[in-house]
Scaffold this active site. Structure first.
Site, PDB file in Angstrom:
ATOM      1  N   PRO A  17       0.917  -1.025  -0.068  1.00 15.88           N
ATOM      2  CA  PRO A  17       0.018   0.014   0.060  1.00 15.88           C
ATOM      3  C   PRO A  17       0.998   1.124   0.070  1.00 15.88           C
ATOM      4  CG  PRO A  17       0.294  -0.643   2.309  1.00 15.88           C
ATOM      5  CD  PRO A  17       1.111  -1.636   1.184  1.00 15.88           C
ATOM      6  N   ALA A  29      -4.637   4.686   4.164  1.00 21.19           N
ATOM      7  CA  ALA A  29      -4.145   3.765   3.368  1.00 21.19           C
ATOM      8  C   ALA A  29      -5.117   2.772   2.593  1.00 21.19           C
ATOM      9  CB  ALA A  29      -3.174   2.910   4.395  1.00 21.19           C
ATOM     10  N   ASN A  30      -4.488   2.179   1.841  1.00 22.76           N
ATOM     11  CA  ASN A  30      -5.366   1.093   0.961  1.00 22.76           C
ATOM     12  C   ASN A  30      -4.972  -0.367   1.877  1.00 22.76           C
ATOM     13  OD1 ASN A  30      -6.243   2.938  -0.733  1.00 22.76           O
ATOM     14  ND2 ASN A  30      -5.717   1.546  -2.500  1.00 22.76           N
ATOM     15  N   ARG A  31      -5.941  -1.225   1.750  1.00 21.73           N
ATOM     16  CA  ARG A  31      -5.632  -2.822   2.348  1.00 21.73           C
ATOM     17  C   ARG A  31      -4.781  -3.391   1.369  1.00 21.73           C
ATOM     18  NH1 ARG A  31      -8.962  -3.774   6.439  1.00 21.73           N
ATOM     19  NH2 ARG A  31     -11.066  -2.683   6.423  1.00 21.73           N
ATOM     20  N   SER A  32      -3.478  -3.656   1.692  1.00 22.92           N
ATOM     21  CA  SER A  32      -2.892  -4.341   0.890  1.00 22.92           C
ATOM     22  C   SER A  32      -1.409  -5.103   1.625  1.00 22.92           C
ATOM     23  CB  SER A  32      -2.070  -3.554  -0.254  1.00 22.92           C
ATOM     24  OG  SER A  32      -1.065  -4.361  -1.174  1.00 22.92           O
TER      25      SER A  32
END
Ligand code: C5P
Length: 220
Positions: A17, A29-32
């Site tokens: 992310p 943030a993004n989920r990654s």
């Protein structure tokens, strides 16, 4: 040892992310997890490539046989990617935050008793894949990902065009698939000349197959 089809080829991979600060202690943030991007970087290295992995914040180790550069934000990720150009191939797997906080605070934002929370003004982040796909030093092969929860093929095809990519690896990340954070993935490979639907595979098997496909497309 088998043949090394990507020997001497420089490949940029992004993974994980990005974190966009709100203030020194908070971020968007993004989920990654970085699992898919990191395993692709490792698989390309096993085919002989000189892999430069630009990784956002993840909790998994740096892959073996790969040069890893750690960044936090989308702006830093773009800078780190452009610093690696020229390159032969780019594979953009990172889940880059689309927006960042327009004016992140230097000090922790304090809760004010009895006051409504301050609104967060956002501004658009650079699109790293689109920048690389239209770059004066564009790599010969540019691969992007499309994490979708609906209309995977239609959205993937539109993305191929818009981003200037040669391949889009489209996956369905709806919560019921368990793909996000999990160890398996089901992807569709979208190219200008058609779509290829792959079965449910481990993320490592997706990485192996994708690395082989990238090597074949690069040669062809
Ligand atoms: O537009 P979307 O985020 O769905 O596109 C996904 C693809 O674009 C992925 O390959 C991702 O790594 C890349 N991307 C990027 N920079 C952004 C947004 C997405 O490189 N700011």
């Amino acid at each position: 040892a088998g043949p090394k089809p990507l020997q001497g080829r420089k490949v940029i991979v992004t993974s994980g992310p990005t974190h966009e600060p709100i203030d020194p202690v908070r971020y968007i943030a993004n989920r990654s997890s970085g699992k898919q991007g990191h395993s692709i970087a490792a698989a390309l290295a096993r085919l002989g490539a000189d892999v430069r992995l630009i990784s956002g914040p993840v909790t998994i180790p740096d892959p073996v046989g790969v040069t890893t550069v750690h960044v936090e934000t989308a702006t830093e990720m773009l800078g780190a990617v452009e610093a690696q150009l020229p390159a032969d191939i780019a594979v953009m797997v990172a889940a880059v935050a689309d927006w960042r906080v327009a004016a992140s605070a230097d000090q922790k934002i304090k809760k004010q008793p009895g006051e409504a929370p301050a609104p967060l003004a956002l501004t658009e982040n650079p699109d790293i894949l689109k920048t690389v796909g239209h770059h004066a030093q564009r790599p010969k092969l540019v691969v992007g990902f499309a994490a979708e929860t609906q209309n995977v093929e239609t959205n993937g095809r539109a993305k191929l065009e818009r981003k200037g990519a040669d391949l889009i690896v489209a996956n369905d990340v709806s919560p019921e698939t368990g793909v996000m954070g999990g160890d398996h993935n089901r992807v569709n490979i979208i190219a200008a000349d058609g779509i290829d639907v792959w079965p449910d595979l481990s993320k490592n098997d997706v990485a192996e197959r994708l690395a082989a496909l990238i090597a074949a497309r690069f040669a062809g």
